[in-house]
Design a protein around this motif. Structure first.
Motif, short mmCIF file in Angstrom:
data_model
loop_
_atom_site.label_atom_id
_atom_site.label_comp_id
_atom_site.label_asym_id
_atom_site.label_seq_id
_atom_site.Cartn_x
_atom_site.Cartn_y
_atom_site.Cartn_z
N MET A 200 0.83 -1.21 0.00
CA MET A 200 0.00 0.00 0.00
C MET A 200 0.87 1.25 0.00
O MET A 200 0.58 2.23 -0.70
CB MET A 200 -0.93 0.02 1.20
CG MET A 200 -1.94 -1.11 1.24
SD MET A 200 -1.14 -2.63 1.86
CE MET A 200 -2.51 -3.79 1.69
N PHE B 80 -2.91 6.77 6.95
CA PHE B 80 -2.98 7.49 5.68
C PHE B 80 -3.88 8.72 5.77
O PHE B 80 -3.54 9.80 5.29
CB PHE B 80 -3.50 6.58 4.57
CG PHE B 80 -2.54 5.49 4.15
CD1 PHE B 80 -1.28 5.37 4.73
CD2 PHE B 80 -2.90 4.57 3.18
CE1 PHE B 80 -0.40 4.37 4.35
CE2 PHE B 80 -2.04 3.56 2.79
CZ PHE B 80 -0.79 3.46 3.37
N PHE C 51 2.44 1.68 -3.49
CA PHE C 51 1.42 2.09 -4.46
C PHE C 51 1.09 3.58 -4.29
O PHE C 51 1.06 4.34 -5.25
CB PHE C 51 0.15 1.25 -4.27
CG PHE C 51 -1.00 1.69 -5.13
CD1 PHE C 51 -1.04 1.40 -6.49
CD2 PHE C 51 -2.05 2.43 -4.58
CE1 PHE C 51 -2.09 1.82 -7.28
CE2 PHE C 51 -3.11 2.85 -5.37
CZ PHE C 51 -3.13 2.55 -6.72
N ASN C 52 0.84 4.00 -3.05
CA ASN C 52 0.49 5.40 -2.80
C ASN C 52 1.65 6.33 -3.12
O ASN C 52 1.44 7.43 -3.64
CB ASN C 52 0.05 5.58 -1.35
CG ASN C 52 -1.33 5.02 -1.09
OD1 ASN C 52 -1.92 4.36 -1.95
ND2 ASN C 52 -1.87 5.25 0.10
N PHE D 84 -7.16 7.09 -2.20
CA PHE D 84 -7.75 6.21 -1.19
C PHE D 84 -8.87 5.36 -1.78
O PHE D 84 -9.08 4.21 -1.36
CB PHE D 84 -8.25 7.02 0.00
CG PHE D 84 -7.17 7.75 0.74
CD1 PHE D 84 -5.87 7.27 0.77
CD2 PHE D 84 -7.43 8.95 1.41
CE1 PHE D 84 -4.85 7.94 1.44
CE2 PHE D 84 -6.44 9.63 2.09
CZ PHE D 84 -5.14 9.12 2.10
N PHE E 117 -7.13 -3.11 -2.71
CA PHE E 117 -6.66 -3.86 -1.54
C PHE E 117 -7.76 -4.33 -0.58
O PHE E 117 -7.55 -5.30 0.16
CB PHE E 117 -5.66 -3.02 -0.75
CG PHE E 117 -4.43 -2.63 -1.52
CD1 PHE E 117 -3.49 -3.57 -1.88
CD2 PHE E 117 -4.23 -1.30 -1.89
CE1 PHE E 117 -2.36 -3.22 -2.60
CE2 PHE E 117 -3.10 -0.93 -2.61
CZ PHE E 117 -2.16 -1.89 -2.97
N CYS F 237 -4.10 1.28 7.78
CA CYS F 237 -3.98 2.22 6.65
C CYS F 237 -4.92 3.41 6.84
O CYS F 237 -4.54 4.57 6.58
CB CYS F 237 -4.29 1.52 5.33
SG CYS F 237 -2.99 0.42 4.75
N ASP G 107 -7.08 2.61 -3.33
CA ASP G 107 -6.66 1.68 -2.28
C ASP G 107 -7.80 0.72 -1.93
O ASP G 107 -7.59 -0.49 -1.79
CB ASP G 107 -6.27 2.46 -1.00
CG ASP G 107 -4.92 3.15 -1.14
OD1 ASP G 107 -4.12 2.72 -1.98
OD2 ASP G 107 -4.68 4.11 -0.38
#
Length: 479
Positions: free
Chosen positions: A213, A426, A216-217, A470, A477, A422, A473
């Motif tokens: 994660m 995040f 990726f972000n 997000f 995920f 997350c 995400d």
């Protein structure tokens, strides 16, 4: 998508119910109290002041922040005392100040002092490529020394590198996104919510599950940043601006490097604060953390040790560092003063919101990872992400799962724990108050002549750039 919309509506409906019930169980006494939603008005009022007054009454706000904070705090404390008694109000405020705010501000103060005695000198100029590399390094560093530590260490060099540019507020916004928040997801040192998970049985290196994660972000946000910064960079060059580089090539060196020892001291102090409470030597006969009592509230010995180590590190940093380094960093006390004043009000006035969340978090009907991700994240954007994380960690542990990671609050499926972690880490980037270093980076940037967006202006940036990430995400995920 329909389920996601229904889930968001369920959160709003639950939080809008008034009065709401909360069970407050404190050290040997139990009482049930109904906490009405109107007690959250002072918290909302303080946030509104932070958002609006710098725009409409900037000079007044700068001079009278302590008065405004005291007023909104009293507007919570007095009605709370009338409704539940002076004893309960005193206990609530003491618990908040001693066991939440005190360690928070001491940690921020220590890192602010130590990082202020470190400076990066050389011919490094802020170009899109250099800025991307710098942001990437800082993001990965956040998991090693914490988002606050990395932010305080990197913010002044980032400002210096780009001091020749006119269009640079976007640089510090993405700095907050990545270094002050998202980068802290890989270890319990990175962000306080993960430290709380470690204290409840989550293995220290379990957070490495969040590495995909994070990458990726980082890739998405740094790619977006590169093209945005490239456009602004070209505009600055076209306007005749040039970096002040005296020599060809790139030469950089670190001054005050010995202060890294004091940063390590602070990191060790944070780790100890999470590890010592589980040791019998720091527990009383009832198994509670031993400490110094202030009425019914106890300031634990692990917290005292953490505070002592951090303050010692700050003192030694000032005693052993050349004052010229602070001069080069344009070091002043303004930023830490502003954060200390505003956040004591935020910590006090948000107590009813946290009580409501604690009482009703288990009644939201959240059973899926994507629901945990958004519930934890959206509430962590405006409330302290540590208690929010604990509420949903406890909620997940009480759902009766039989497979997953075994913690002290129950068995939690790995994907659900990843979603909670997350969300808390995040989405602290969504607002200036979502995570401790956000407002500090804003204040230091303002002090150095960077026109940072207002509270609502920053929120617009996060809605435009973070929320789409997000959503990705969630789709990749957590569904």
């Amino acid at each position: 998508m329909k389920r996601f919309i229904a889930f968001c509506a369920g959160i709003l409906a639950t939080l809008s119910c008034s009065p709401l019930s909360i069970m407050a169980a404190e050290a040997g006494s139990e009482s049930t109290a109904s906490v009405p939603l109107w007690l959250c008005i002072p918290f909302a009022g303080l946030l509104l002041c932070i958002a609006v007054l710098p725009l409409v009454k900037a000079e007044w706000w700068e001079k009278n922040q302590p008065i405004a904070v005291a007023a909104w705090s009293l507007l919570f404390i007095i009605p709370f005392a009338v409704k539940y008694g002076a004893g309960m109000a005193t206990e609530t405020v003491l618990e908040c100040i001693l066991n939440d705010y005190l360690t928070f501000i001491v940690l921020l103060f220590g890192l602010f002092c130590v990082a202020g005695n470190i400076t990066l000198e050389g011919d490094l100029a802020g170009s899109p490529r250099v800025n991307v590399i710098f942001l990437a390094i800082g993001t990965l560093l956040s998991s090693c020394i914490g988002t606050t530590g990395a932010s305080m260490l990197m913010v002044r060099p980032m400002i210096k590198m780009n001091s020749w540019r006119r269009r640079k507020s976007h640089i510090m916004i993405f700095f907050i996104f990545l270094i002050s928040n998202i980068g802290g997801c890989l270890t319990p040192i990175g962000d306080p919510p993960l430290l709380m998970g470690f204290m409840r049985g989550v293995p220290f290196f379990w957070s490495l599950h969040l590495f995909p994660m994070l990458i990726f972000n980082m890739v998405v946000l740094l790619t977006v940043f590169y093209f945005l910064d490239k456009r602004n960079y070209r505009k600055d060059i076209a306007a005749g601006m040039r970096p002040d580089i005296s020599k060809p090539g790139t030469t950089i060196h670190l001054e005050g490097a010995h202060n890294i020892i004091f940063l390590v001291m602070i990191v060790v102090a944070v780790i100890l604060s999470g590890s010592l409470p589980s040791l019998p030597a720091f527990q009383d006969a009832a198994g509670n953390v031993a400490g110094i009592p202030f009425g019914e509230v106890v300031l634990g010995f692990p917290a005292i040790i953490e505070i002592a180590i951090i303050l010692l590190a700050a003192f030694l940093s000032f005693r052993t560092s050349n004052p010229e380094i602070r001069t080069k960093n344009h070091f002043t006390w303004g930023a830490i003063k502003e954060v200390a004043v505003l956040f004591i009000g935020i910590f006090i006035t948000m107590q009813p919101a946290l009580m409501i969340l604690k009482a009703k978090g288990g009644e939201l009907g959240i059973t899926e990872p994507f629901e945990m991700f958004w519930a934890t994240g959206l509430l962590s954007s405006f409330l302290d992400n540590t208690p929010t994380y604990l509420v949903f960690l406890t909620t997940a542990g009480s759902l009766g799962f039989t497979e997953g990671l075994i913690t002290t609050v129950g068995t939690i499926p790995v994907r659900m724990l990843i979603a909670i972690s997350c969300g808390a880490v995040f989405m602290g980037a969504n607002t200036y108050i979502g995570n401790a270093p956000n407002f500090m980076v804003k204040s230091i940037s303002d002090e150095n002549g960077i026109r940072m967006p207002s509270f609502f202006g920053y929120l617009l940036w996060s809605l435009s750039f973070l929320i789409p990430v997000f959503l990705l995400d969630m789709l990749i995920f957590f569904l």
